[in-house]
Enzyme design. Structure first.
Site, PDB file in Angstrom:
ATOM      1  N   GLU A  12       0.934  -1.205   0.089  1.00  0.00           N
ATOM      2  CA  GLU A  12       0.066   0.017   0.050  1.00  0.00           C
ATOM      3  C   GLU A  12       0.811   1.187   0.117  1.00  0.00           C
ATOM      4  O   GLU A  12       1.960   1.094   0.527  1.00  0.00           O
ATOM      5  CB  GLU A  12      -0.922   0.034   1.022  1.00  0.00           C
ATOM      6  CG  GLU A  12      -1.910  -1.179   1.411  1.00  0.00           C
ATOM      7  CD  GLU A  12      -2.841  -1.309   0.430  1.00  0.00           C
ATOM      8  OE1 GLU A  12      -3.072  -0.224  -0.301  1.00  0.00           O
ATOM      9  OE2 GLU A  12      -3.052  -2.639  -0.116  1.00  0.00           O
ATOM     10  N   HIS A 147      -7.532  -4.029   0.247  1.00  0.00           N
ATOM     11  CA  HIS A 147      -6.690  -2.652   0.444  1.00  0.00           C
ATOM     12  C   HIS A 147      -5.954  -2.489   1.766  1.00  0.00           C
ATOM     13  O   HIS A 147      -6.008  -1.489   2.337  1.00  0.00           O
ATOM     14  CB  HIS A 147      -7.468  -1.421   0.152  1.00  0.00           C
ATOM     15  CG  HIS A 147      -7.655  -0.994  -1.271  1.00  0.00           C
ATOM     16  ND1 HIS A 147      -6.745  -1.213  -2.318  1.00  0.00           N
ATOM     17  CD2 HIS A 147      -9.010  -1.094  -1.891  1.00  0.00           C
ATOM     18  CE1 HIS A 147      -7.375  -1.048  -3.543  1.00  0.00           C
ATOM     19  NE2 HIS A 147      -8.615  -1.086  -3.325  1.00  0.00           N
ATOM     20  N   ASP A 152      -4.843  -8.824   1.352  1.00  0.00           N
ATOM     21  CA  ASP A 152      -4.441  -8.849  -0.222  1.00  0.00           C
ATOM     22  C   ASP A 152      -3.429 -10.078  -0.530  1.00  0.00           C
ATOM     23  O   ASP A 152      -3.602 -10.761  -1.480  1.00  0.00           O
ATOM     24  CB  ASP A 152      -4.056  -7.636  -0.870  1.00  0.00           C
ATOM     25  CG  ASP A 152      -4.998  -6.385  -1.020  1.00  0.00           C
ATOM     26  OD1 ASP A 152      -6.300  -6.589  -0.568  1.00  0.00           O
ATOM     27  OD2 ASP A 152      -4.817  -5.463  -1.227  1.00  0.00           O
TER      28      ASP A 152
END
Length: 207
Positions: A12, A147, A152
């Site tokens: 991220e 997210h 993920d």
């Protein structure tokens, strides 16, 4: 067989440009012979405030990053986990670019690991949409949430297994498809095969 030793990873970030933006969260799992043998998950201090949009997307706030890990240490740990394994990511063009530019900035080098992009496989095999959450739903893969890097990574690993059960994913090693309506990624590994592709859509009945 390459799938016997893989690292599934995800970043991220503070934004989309891998040369100027920074990683704020990373997660990785090393999988050998189908078993998770090591993993790593940390928030990373980017040395800059987040935009409200990034906080909205990720749920990560500036306060959460104040005492987060230094990026140099974080990337050293990540590379120690990856070693020479096959790298796996969903939309790998994004994560591979961030890995490359971080290594360039921090160590003056890059990586030469083979890779698989589950997004490229998804576009070839299924109709739109192809987000990780959509693909996990299509293949019956449970996913806790999107997210956040660790969620993920776990979802991507399960999706890779489902895609490989359908048909071998090995023909997709080192292949990156990009949507032809957009420009190709500015950087890809020198050994990558880059090709234009387009989304497939389900046929609609004409009333």
């Amino acid at each position: 067989m390459m799938l016997n030793d893989i690292t599934v990873f995800d970043f991220e970030t503070t934004g989309l440009d891998p040369r100027t933006e920074r990683v704020i969260e990373m997660a990785a799992i090393r999988v050998i012979n189908g078993q998770i043998v090591s993993g790593f998950h940390t928030l990373v201090n980017p040395g800059r405030p987040l935009t409200p949009k990034i906080t909205e997307i990720t749920g990560i706030t500036d306060d959460m990053l104040t005492d987060a890990m230094d990026e140099n240490i974080a990337f050293r740990i990540l590379r120690n986990i990856m070693k020479d394994s096959l790298l796996v990511a969903h939309n790998a063009a994004f994560d591979l670019q961030f890995l490359h530019w971080a290594m360039q900035r921090l160590a003056g080098k890059t990586f030469d690991n083979p890779f698989i992009d589950t997004l490229t496989i998804s576009r070839e095999r299924t109709t739109y949409p192809h987000k990780l959450t959509d693909m996990c739903s299509k293949y019956g893969v449970e996913m806790e949430g999107a997210h956040r890097a660790l969620n993920d990574v776990e979802g991507c690993w399960k999706l890779l297994n489902a895609l490989n059960d359908q048909a071998s994913v090995l023909p997709f090693v080192n292949k990156l498809g990009y949507l032809k309506k957009y420009d190709p990624p500015e950087w890809v590994p020198a050994y990558a095969t880059l090709f234009p592709t387009q989304n497939k859509y389900e046929a609609r009945e004409v009333v």
